[in-house]
Design a protein around this motif. Structure first.
Motif, PDB file in Angstrom:
ATOM      1  N   GLU A  13      21.296 -43.419 -25.605  1.00  0.00           N
ATOM      2  CA  GLU A  13      21.915 -42.962 -26.845  1.00  0.00           C
ATOM      3  C   GLU A  13      21.511 -41.510 -27.106  1.00  0.00           C
ATOM      4  N   LYS A  14      22.495 -40.648 -27.368  1.00  0.00           N
ATOM      5  CA  LYS A  14      22.207 -39.289 -27.797  1.00  0.00           C
ATOM      6  C   LYS A  14      22.311 -39.263 -29.324  1.00  0.00           C
ATOM      7  N   VAL A  15      21.210 -38.920 -29.974  1.00  0.00           N
ATOM      8  CA  VAL A  15      21.114 -39.037 -31.423  1.00  0.00           C
ATOM      9  C   VAL A  15      21.468 -37.692 -32.061  1.00  0.00           C
ATOM     10  N   PHE A  16      22.675 -37.612 -32.589  1.00  0.00           N
ATOM     11  CA  PHE A  16      23.132 -36.426 -33.302  1.00  0.00           C
ATOM     12  C   PHE A  16      22.775 -36.560 -34.783  1.00  0.00           C
ATOM     13  N   PRO A  17      22.518 -35.457 -35.462  1.00  0.00           N
ATOM     14  CA  PRO A  17      22.096 -35.545 -36.872  1.00  0.00           C
ATOM     15  C   PRO A  17      23.102 -36.254 -37.767  1.00  0.00           C
ATOM     16  N   LYS A  71       9.292 -35.305 -29.201  1.00  0.00           N
ATOM     17  CA  LYS A  71      10.318 -35.114 -30.217  1.00  0.00           C
ATOM     18  C   LYS A  71      11.614 -34.655 -29.551  1.00  0.00           C
ATOM     19  N   VAL A  72      12.709 -35.324 -29.851  1.00  0.00           N
ATOM     20  CA  VAL A  72      14.012 -34.904 -29.333  1.00  0.00           C
ATOM     21  C   VAL A  72      14.480 -33.719 -30.179  1.00  0.00           C
ATOM     22  N   GLY A  73      14.465 -32.548 -29.578  1.00  0.00           N
ATOM     23  CA  GLY A  73      14.857 -31.340 -30.290  1.00  0.00           C
ATOM     24  C   GLY A  73      16.347 -31.069 -30.167  1.00  0.00           C
ATOM     25  N   LEU A  74      16.865 -30.379 -31.156  1.00  0.00           N
ATOM     26  CA  LEU A  74      18.273 -29.973 -31.150  1.00  0.00           C
ATOM     27  C   LEU A  74      18.381 -28.557 -30.594  1.00  0.00           C
ATOM     28  N   VAL A  75      19.338 -28.364 -29.699  1.00  0.00           N
ATOM     29  CA  VAL A  75      19.583 -27.030 -29.144  1.00  0.00           C
ATOM     30  C   VAL A  75      21.057 -26.687 -29.364  1.00  0.00           C
ATOM     31  N   PRO A  76      21.345 -25.406 -29.532  1.00  0.00           N
ATOM     32  CA  PRO A  76      22.723 -25.031 -29.874  1.00  0.00           C
ATOM     33  C   PRO A  76      23.613 -24.966 -28.638  1.00  0.00           C
ATOM     34  N   SER A  77      24.863 -25.303 -28.822  1.00  0.00           N
ATOM     35  CA  SER A  77      25.870 -25.061 -27.793  1.00  0.00           C
ATOM     36  C   SER A  77      27.152 -24.606 -28.466  1.00  0.00           C
ATOM     37  N   ASP A  78      27.518 -23.351 -28.235  1.00  0.00           N
ATOM     38  CA  ASP A  78      28.831 -22.892 -28.663  1.00  0.00           C
ATOM     39  C   ASP A  78      29.784 -22.830 -27.473  1.00  0.00           C
ATOM     40  N   TYR A  79      29.395 -23.534 -26.398  1.00  0.00           N
ATOM     41  CA  TYR A  79      30.285 -23.679 -25.237  1.00  0.00           C
ATOM     42  C   TYR A  79      29.986 -25.024 -24.569  1.00  0.00           C
ATOM     43  N   PRO A  80      30.350 -26.132 -25.231  1.00  0.00           N
ATOM     44  CA  PRO A  80      29.995 -27.445 -24.684  1.00  0.00           C
ATOM     45  C   PRO A  80      30.871 -27.921 -23.551  1.00  0.00           C
ATOM     46  N   CYS A  81      32.086 -27.344 -23.417  1.00  0.00           N
ATOM     47  CA  CYS A  81      32.979 -27.809 -22.345  1.00  0.00           C
ATOM     48  C   CYS A  81      34.039 -26.742 -22.093  1.00  0.00           C
ATOM     49  N   MET A  96      24.968 -28.467 -32.669  1.00  0.00           N
ATOM     50  CA  MET A  96      23.588 -28.706 -32.254  1.00  0.00           C
ATOM     51  C   MET A  96      23.544 -30.030 -31.494  1.00  0.00           C
ATOM     52  N   PHE A  97      22.921 -29.988 -30.326  1.00  0.00           N
ATOM     53  CA  PHE A  97      22.928 -31.144 -29.441  1.00  0.00           C
ATOM     54  C   PHE A  97      21.504 -31.624 -29.161  1.00  0.00           C
ATOM     55  N   PRO A  98      21.273 -32.924 -29.147  1.00  0.00           N
ATOM     56  CA  PRO A  98      19.948 -33.450 -28.777  1.00  0.00           C
ATOM     57  C   PRO A  98      19.736 -33.342 -27.277  1.00  0.00           C
ATOM     58  N   ASP A  99      18.668 -32.646 -26.873  1.00  0.00           N
ATOM     59  CA  ASP A  99      18.425 -32.526 -25.434  1.00  0.00           C
ATOM     60  C   ASP A  99      16.966 -32.282 -25.093  1.00  0.00           C
ATOM     61  N   VAL A 100      16.358 -31.251 -25.658  1.00  0.00           N
ATOM     62  CA  VAL A 100      15.010 -30.860 -25.255  1.00  0.00           C
ATOM     63  C   VAL A 100      13.987 -31.851 -25.804  1.00  0.00           C
ATOM     64  N   LEU A 101      13.001 -32.207 -24.973  1.00  0.00           N
ATOM     65  CA  LEU A 101      11.946 -33.144 -25.369  1.00  0.00           C
ATOM     66  C   LEU A 101      10.675 -32.347 -25.652  1.00  0.00           C
ATOM     67  N   LEU A 102      10.450 -32.081 -26.926  1.00  0.00           N
ATOM     68  CA  LEU A 102       9.394 -31.172 -27.360  1.00  0.00           C
ATOM     69  C   LEU A 102       8.058 -31.895 -27.532  1.00  0.00           C
ATOM     70  N   ARG A 116      17.307 -38.229 -36.721  1.00  0.00           N
ATOM     71  CA  ARG A 116      16.472 -37.563 -35.716  1.00  0.00           C
ATOM     72  C   ARG A 116      15.773 -38.635 -34.902  1.00  0.00           C
ATOM     73  N   SER A 117      15.227 -38.252 -33.732  1.00  0.00           N
ATOM     74  CA  SER A 117      14.617 -39.286 -32.890  1.00  0.00           C
ATOM     75  C   SER A 117      13.378 -38.793 -32.167  1.00  0.00           C
ATOM     76  N   ILE A 118      12.559 -39.774 -31.817  1.00  0.00           N
ATOM     77  CA  ILE A 118      11.380 -39.578 -30.980  1.00  0.00           C
ATOM     78  C   ILE A 118      11.622 -40.333 -29.683  1.00  0.00           C
ATOM     79  N   TRP A 119      11.402 -39.658 -28.566  1.00  0.00           N
ATOM     80  CA  TRP A 119      11.562 -40.262 -27.243  1.00  0.00           C
ATOM     81  C   TRP A 119      10.216 -40.886 -26.847  1.00  0.00           C
ATOM     82  N   ILE A 120      10.252 -42.161 -26.480  1.00  0.00           N
ATOM     83  CA  ILE A 120       9.018 -42.888 -26.159  1.00  0.00           C
ATOM     84  C   ILE A 120       9.098 -43.411 -24.730  1.00  0.00           C
ATOM     85  N   ASP A 121       8.121 -43.032 -23.914  1.00  0.00           N
ATOM     86  CA  ASP A 121       8.000 -43.501 -22.530  1.00  0.00           C
ATOM     87  C   ASP A 121       6.786 -44.409 -22.406  1.00  0.00           C
TER      88      ASP A 121
END
Length: 565
Positions: A13-17, A71-81, A96-102, A116-121
């Protein structure tokens, strides 16, 4: 009382705000074999609030197993496709897209109206076989601080606490070693540029080691692009990239000698972190093999660039250089213990049919010197293979079908920016299932190797300038976000992972599980499970797109393995 909400969801699941993600379903459990890492996410939000509301912190804890939280951080994309896309995108809009794991300090501050989300391994290597109860808690801090510094006691802290328990099953088997050759092109120059350090100075070597360690231990990379000279990739014609040349070249009185100290240090780092195979930088420039790569040499006049864009690929002087360089390189690699099947060479990247003549001319410059070694190149033209020009092709996943239909053995596959319609890829804007399905497809078609060009390309297209990968995620509107790099640069030269990397690792676990079941039964058994209830035939353009398919398939494979061990 302000209301807060916490719940769990799965790793695909990609967690968008602004979107409600899928919640954890009753009966779902975590499971995996003793050398897997299993992942899930904790979602949090504030359901309401008021002006001047203090920043309520919650401490997140996991008990029952040692967990890594990011922490799943949001990064900007003004060119997603690109302008051309299919229906299997989460969105095609900028945002803003969820991608970076901070890095995560253990506390979260829910934001009103935002998910928002926390990635747990959980690394199953740390656990005994059997069932484990995993408890996730969020405890509200009893004292919070307002923006003006006023401390406020929270009388509802206990009521706002949250807890959920999951069942984790560690299965009684170990997945086999990854058979798939996997390379994500390593751009050593981008590390020197981003951190502003001298190429192959001690600071750079430490950063390079961090990235090699992460590649080998956290990305399933077992084949590393090795810049014996600066890789002639993604560079404008006549342009340049920061020099990263592992082999010292000395040209005196028309004769060549070579120093291999840096290359030996590189190889030791690769082996230290489990990367046993080397991919040698391309012998000729990209998109046609018209010119020679940049090579710096110590000459009678000091350090000079002796080859580059101004020297044609078919140059007699370059052939003379190769006659000295290639045997010396092969001899050194043999001395370092590399077998022929651990070394992979390239002529030029992504030649098209219009480059057939120039590619073949360049190839003739070096192939006799590499007799008995493997030459591979990424391409999309079956004609190159049909005519015997490329013996070991790496077709893109949207051009692989003719190679499959003609029974080409030991196929590799790659995707990059233009594989944007129908086929798997890992753009920010694509669902994670479209990334993970590659494990299934690579099993079905006996794929030997997977290549991607962007482990850490932190430049704009053609390397015209350096970029901030946290702000400009598309290399200057050249490639949809998610294509240029798999990992982000962290503080002090550390490596920061991404959702895309973690999901890709799950695809590799799936592939290894399928290999294990095949070894315990037969290929027909595995293929029947893959196709069961879905379709008569699965291809790189026609495959199940849902997360549930992948979860259910993996559960079926696991059950069959357990029955047979």
């Amino acid at each position: 009382m302000v209301r807060y909400e916490f719940f769990l969801t799965h790793s695909l699941e990609k967690v968008f705000p602004d979107c409600m993600p899928e919640t954890w379903k009753p009966g779902w459990n975590l499971e995996g074999f003793r050398n897997e890492i299993v992942s899930f996410q904790l979602i949090y939000t504030a359901l309401d609030g008021e002006r001047g509301m203090p920043q309520q912190k919650f401490r997140i804890q996991v008990s029952g197993a040692k967990a890594r939280m990011r922490k799943v951080g949001l990064v900007p994309s003004d060119y997603p496709c690109y302008a051309e896309y299919d229906t299997n995108y989460i969105t095609t809009k900028a945002g803003m897209f969820p991608d970076v794991l901070l890095p995560f300090d253990g506390t979260v501050i829910p934001v009103p109206g935002q998910m928002r989300s926390i990635w747990i391994d959980i690394d199953l290597r740390n656990l005994e076989t059997g069932s484990h109860e995993i408890t996730i808690t969020a405890e509200a801090e009893e004292v919070t601080t307002c923006a003006n510094g006023v401390m406020i006691h929270n009388p509802y802290a206990v009521e706002q606490n949250w807890k959920q328990t999951l069942q984790l099953q560690v299965l009684p088997a170990v997945l086999p070693e990854q058979r798939l050759l996997h390379t994500e092109w390593f751009h050593a120059d981008c590390l020197a540029d981003y951190y502003n350090v001298e190429a192959f100075g001690e600071e750079h070597w430490q950063i390079v080691e961090n990235y090699i360690r992460f590649a080998g231990e956290e990305c399933g990379i077992n084949l590393l692009l090795t810049p014996v000279f600066t890789q002639p990739l993604d560079t404008a014609v006549g342009g340049d990239r920061t020099t990263v040349q592992l082999v010292e070249v000395i040209r005196k009185k028309g004769q060549y000698r070579f120093g291999f100290d840096k290359l030996e240090r590189w190889c030791k780092l690769c082996r230290k972190y489990g990367i046993e195979n080397l991919e040698i930088a391309h012998f000729f420039t990209q998109w046609g093999a018209y010119a020679t790569p940049k090579i710096i040499a110590e000459t009678e006049n000091g350090k000079e660039q002796i080859f580059g864009w101004e020297v044609e690929a078919v140059s007699a002087e370059y052939r003379y250089f190769l006659e000295s360089f290639v045997p010396a390189l092969l001899g050194k690699l043999a001395d370092l213990g590399y077998e022929k099947n651990q070394l992979f060479f390239h002529i030029s990247d992504e030649p098209g049919e219009e480059h057939l003549e120039s590619y073949l001319a360049a190839k003739k410059q070096v192939t006799d010197l590499l007799e008995g070694y493997t030459i591979v190149d990424a391409l999309s033209s079956y004609e190159f293979y049909k005519q015997g020009i490329v013996e070991h092709p790496i077709p893109a996943d949207d051009h692989i079908q003719p190679f499959i239909d003609h029974g080409v053995e030991d196929l590799w596959v790659y995707y990059c920016c233009v594989q944007c319609v129908d086929v798997p890829n890992r753009f920010y804007a694509m669902p994670s299932a479209r990334n993970r399905i590659m494990g299934v497809l690579m099993y079905l078609y006996r794929i030997k190797g997977f290549l991607h060009w962007g482990y850490n390309f932190y430049n704009s297209a053609f390397s015209l300038r350096h970029i901030d990968p946290y702000a400009e995620t598309h290399a200057g509107f050249a490639f949809p976000s998610g294509d240029p790099y798999l990992v982000y640069p962290g503080e002090g030269g550390s490596v920061v992972s991404s959702i895309r990397n973690q999901v890709q690792m799950e695809a590799f676990y799936d592939l290894r599980a399928m290999d294990l079941l095949e070894s315990l039964s037969n290929r027909e058994t595995v293929e029947s499970l893959i196709l069961e209830g879905e379709m008569e035939k699965m291809t790189f353009k026609s495959y199940p797109s849902s997360s549930n398919y992948l979860f259910e398939l993996r559960r079926k494979i696991n059950r069959e393995i357990i029955k047979r061990i």
